[in-house]
Design a protein around this motif. Sequence first.
Motif, mmCIF file in Angstrom:
data_model
loop_
_atom_site.group_PDB
_atom_site.id
_atom_site.type_symbol
_atom_site.label_atom_id
_atom_site.label_comp_id
_atom_site.label_asym_id
_atom_site.label_seq_id
_atom_site.Cartn_x
_atom_site.Cartn_y
_atom_site.Cartn_z
ATOM 1 N N TYR A 14 0.811 -1.215 0.000
ATOM 2 C CA TYR A 14 0.000 0.000 0.000
ATOM 3 C C TYR A 14 0.848 1.269 0.000
ATOM 4 C CZ TYR A 14 -3.748 -3.228 1.299
ATOM 5 O OH TYR A 14 -4.633 -4.258 1.320
ATOM 6 N N THR A 15 1.754 1.380 0.941
ATOM 7 C CA THR A 15 2.524 2.618 1.068
ATOM 8 C C THR A 15 3.816 2.365 1.826
ATOM 9 O OG1 THR A 15 2.448 4.909 1.882
ATOM 10 C CG2 THR A 15 1.315 3.259 3.208
ATOM 11 N N VAL A 16 4.839 3.156 1.507
ATOM 12 C CA VAL A 16 6.102 3.116 2.241
ATOM 13 C C VAL A 16 6.654 4.533 2.342
ATOM 14 C CG1 VAL A 16 6.784 0.771 1.575
ATOM 15 C CG2 VAL A 16 7.490 2.705 0.161
ATOM 16 N N LEU A 17 7.530 4.735 3.318
ATOM 17 C CA LEU A 17 8.294 5.964 3.435
ATOM 18 C C LEU A 17 9.683 5.708 2.870
ATOM 19 C CD1 LEU A 17 7.275 7.024 7.039
ATOM 20 C CD2 LEU A 17 6.962 8.425 5.021
ATOM 21 N N ILE A 18 10.135 6.599 2.007
ATOM 22 C CA ILE A 18 11.402 6.408 1.301
ATOM 23 C C ILE A 18 12.374 7.528 1.677
ATOM 24 C CG2 ILE A 18 12.504 6.256 -0.959
ATOM 25 C CD1 ILE A 18 10.654 3.950 -0.523
ATOM 26 N N THR A 19 13.587 7.149 2.073
ATOM 27 C CA THR A 19 14.621 8.158 2.299
ATOM 28 C C THR A 19 15.745 8.053 1.276
ATOM 29 O OG1 THR A 19 15.630 6.681 3.916
ATOM 30 C CG2 THR A 19 14.222 8.427 4.764
ATOM 31 N N TYR A 20 15.903 6.890 0.676
ATOM 32 C CA TYR A 20 16.964 6.698 -0.320
ATOM 33 C C TYR A 20 16.350 6.162 -1.610
ATOM 34 C CZ TYR A 20 19.907 7.196 3.788
ATOM 35 O OH TYR A 20 20.499 7.666 4.931
ATOM 36 N N VAL A 94 -3.183 -1.111 -11.706
ATOM 37 C CA VAL A 94 -3.828 -0.484 -12.862
ATOM 38 C C VAL A 94 -5.340 -0.556 -12.718
ATOM 39 C CG1 VAL A 94 -4.165 -0.642 -15.359
ATOM 40 C CG2 VAL A 94 -1.868 -0.928 -14.388
ATOM 41 N N GLU A 95 -5.852 -1.704 -12.301
ATOM 42 C CA GLU A 95 -7.297 -1.905 -12.184
ATOM 43 C C GLU A 95 -7.896 -0.966 -11.131
ATOM 44 O OE1 GLU A 95 -5.017 -4.287 -11.949
ATOM 45 O OE2 GLU A 95 -5.290 -5.261 -13.912
ATOM 46 N N LYS A 96 -7.215 -0.862 -9.984
ATOM 47 C CA LYS A 96 -7.740 -0.006 -8.921
ATOM 48 C C LYS A 96 -7.651 1.468 -9.311
ATOM 49 C CE LYS A 96 -7.104 -1.085 -4.581
ATOM 50 N NZ LYS A 96 -6.486 -1.280 -3.234
ATOM 51 N N MET A 97 -6.596 1.868 -9.997
ATOM 52 C CA MET A 97 -6.477 3.259 -10.422
ATOM 53 C C MET A 97 -7.607 3.635 -11.372
ATOM 54 S SD MET A 97 -5.072 6.186 -10.316
ATOM 55 C CE MET A 97 -3.361 6.495 -9.938
ATOM 56 N N LYS A 98 -7.913 2.750 -12.291
ATOM 57 C CA LYS A 98 -8.993 3.040 -13.234
ATOM 58 C C LYS A 98 -10.326 3.165 -12.491
ATOM 59 C CE LYS A 98 -10.646 1.974 -17.830
ATOM 60 N NZ LYS A 98 -11.944 2.627 -17.556
ATOM 61 N N GLU A 99 -10.545 2.291 -11.533
ATOM 62 C CA GLU A 99 -11.782 2.334 -10.757
ATOM 63 C C GLU A 99 -11.895 3.633 -9.969
ATOM 64 O OE1 GLU A 99 -14.013 -0.271 -7.233
ATOM 65 O OE2 GLU A 99 -12.170 -1.025 -8.184
ATOM 66 N N CYS A 100 -10.798 4.069 -9.346
ATOM 67 C CA CYS A 100 -10.810 5.300 -8.564
ATOM 68 C C CYS A 100 -10.983 6.523 -9.459
ATOM 69 C CB CYS A 100 -9.516 5.418 -7.755
ATOM 70 S SG CYS A 100 -9.354 4.210 -6.424
ATOM 71 N N CYS A 101 -10.326 6.522 -10.603
ATOM 72 C CA CYS A 101 -10.468 7.639 -11.547
ATOM 73 C C CYS A 101 -11.898 7.745 -12.052
ATOM 74 C CB CYS A 101 -9.510 7.454 -12.724
ATOM 75 S SG CYS A 101 -7.778 7.771 -12.344
ATOM 76 N N GLN A 150 -9.622 1.226 2.830
ATOM 77 C CA GLN A 150 -8.915 2.432 3.274
ATOM 78 C C GLN A 150 -8.033 2.985 2.157
ATOM 79 O OE1 GLN A 150 -7.012 0.856 6.972
ATOM 80 N NE2 GLN A 150 -7.806 2.724 7.891
ATOM 81 N N HIS A 151 -7.308 2.092 1.522
ATOM 82 C CA HIS A 151 -6.381 2.467 0.466
ATOM 83 C C HIS A 151 -7.121 3.127 -0.694
ATOM 84 C CE1 HIS A 151 -3.829 1.337 -3.124
ATOM 85 N NE2 HIS A 151 -2.979 2.013 -2.395
ATOM 86 N N LYS A 152 -8.239 2.548 -1.073
ATOM 87 C CA LYS A 152 -9.008 3.094 -2.196
ATOM 88 C C LYS A 152 -9.520 4.501 -1.880
ATOM 89 C CE LYS A 152 -11.489 0.128 -4.366
ATOM 90 N NZ LYS A 152 -12.571 -0.821 -4.721
ATOM 91 N N SER A 153 -9.984 4.717 -0.658
ATOM 92 C CA SER A 153 -10.484 6.053 -0.292
ATOM 93 C C SER A 153 -9.358 7.078 -0.302
ATOM 94 C CB SER A 153 -11.149 6.006 1.093
ATOM 95 O OG SER A 153 -10.204 5.746 2.108
ATOM 96 N N ILE A 154 -8.149 6.657 0.064
ATOM 97 C CA ILE A 154 -6.992 7.555 0.060
ATOM 98 C C ILE A 154 -6.597 7.918 -1.364
ATOM 99 C CG2 ILE A 154 -4.516 7.677 0.567
ATOM 100 C CD1 ILE A 154 -5.168 5.985 3.117
ATOM 101 N N VAL A 155 -6.635 6.945 -2.261
ATOM 102 C CA VAL A 155 -6.312 7.215 -3.666
ATOM 103 C C VAL A 155 -7.307 8.222 -4.253
ATOM 104 C CG1 VAL A 155 -6.134 6.210 -5.986
ATOM 105 C CG2 VAL A 155 -5.198 4.977 -4.017
ATOM 106 N N ASN A 160 -8.600 13.644 -6.087
ATOM 107 C CA ASN A 160 -9.472 14.812 -5.946
ATOM 108 C C ASN A 160 -8.653 16.079 -5.689
ATOM 109 O OD1 ASN A 160 -12.208 15.855 -5.854
ATOM 110 N ND2 ASN A 160 -11.871 16.172 -3.676
ATOM 111 N N LEU A 161 -7.534 15.950 -4.971
ATOM 112 C CA LEU A 161 -6.644 17.100 -4.773
ATOM 113 C C LEU A 161 -6.118 17.603 -6.119
ATOM 114 C CD1 LEU A 161 -4.499 16.116 -1.644
ATOM 115 C CD2 LEU A 161 -6.442 17.678 -1.747
ATOM 116 N N TYR A 162 -5.813 16.672 -7.011
ATOM 117 C CA TYR A 162 -5.347 17.063 -8.346
ATOM 118 C C TYR A 162 -6.443 17.806 -9.104
ATOM 119 C CZ TYR A 162 -4.382 16.597 -13.325
ATOM 120 O OH TYR A 162 -4.216 16.847 -14.655
ATOM 121 N N LEU A 163 -7.675 17.314 -9.020
ATOM 122 C CA LEU A 163 -8.785 17.980 -9.709
ATOM 123 C C LEU A 163 -9.032 19.367 -9.117
ATOM 124 C CD1 LEU A 163 -11.300 15.004 -10.126
ATOM 125 C CD2 LEU A 163 -9.795 16.005 -11.854
ATOM 126 N N GLN A 164 -8.890 19.507 -7.809
ATOM 127 C CA GLN A 164 -9.018 20.827 -7.184
ATOM 128 C C GLN A 164 -7.920 21.764 -7.687
ATOM 129 O OE1 GLN A 164 -9.224 20.585 -2.878
ATOM 130 N NE2 GLN A 164 -10.578 18.824 -2.968
#
Length: 291
Positions: A14-20, A94-101, A150-155, A160-164
């Motif tokens: 789902y998500t990670v924090l990246i420093t390198y 890819v499938e989830k992104m299309k669904e969220c979009c 949870q992940h889908k609602s966050i995506v 939506n921030l991009y559309l705003q």
Amino acid sequence: MKIFTPKAIKNSPYTVLITYPPEELHRNTFFKIMFVEGGEATLTLYSKKNEKEQKHLNIKVGDMIIVAPQDVTQYSNVQTGANGYRHRDIYISVEKMKECCDFLSDTLYDEIVKNPFAIDYRMTINQQLALSEMLTPLLNKKENEFCDLQHKSIVVYCLNLYLQHKAVLSVYPLWLHDLLRKLEKQEYYLLPVEQIAKSTNYSHEYVSRKFKYYIGKSLKKYVNECRLSSAALLLATSDLSIEEISYKSGFPSCSNFINAFKKEYNVSPGKYRKDVEGKVANDTYFEWIDD
């Protein structure tokens, strides 16, 4: 060029924090939304249509990028140290992104995949804090039905921030849009308000009047909120002392900062730090699994 498949993220799907971040040329076979939580780096975006066309971004706190499977990216000049560069990746199939979009717009998915470069935009510090808090429970979690929801609602929230962001571009006059973009950078909102207004090449009176008309608050209040939001982010994600944060956020004294913070957030900086402890992850996780 390195190509990362879903196997590379199986420990944290789902998500990670990246420093390198990987400094080699790379591409994912899945979507990701990334946003910068601290420090600076250079991110080079390569055009989907012509690899010789490049776009170089100096990314800082608040920068957000939607990276499609066709997008090739590369990091360089990554700031290191205790308060160095870090960003958060949100991985999406890819499938989830299309669904969220499609939930938001019939044309959004095609807009993202057909855009010549990975899409970059900005979010406010308060939006970033909210997003970081939403994502923290998903760190290092294996796939399951509850986390998927949870992940889908966050995506959807990120899209939506991009559309705003797009909507703002179509409403505000160009000089105001440019000013708001500049005020997203710390080195700009730490300047005196008079100097900020002067940079638009309009009179201070004109800028103040139009700013209040479009934004609904004075330029001075907006700048002060930027400084306080920056301080709130540092309180949540750094070990800097309150005195250091006061200085870095542009306040003339620590007492002035504490009073302004209490007025804005109805809590002292020290209490705020205790309240957000554990809600916003400030440790890092990084593990690529090569094929």
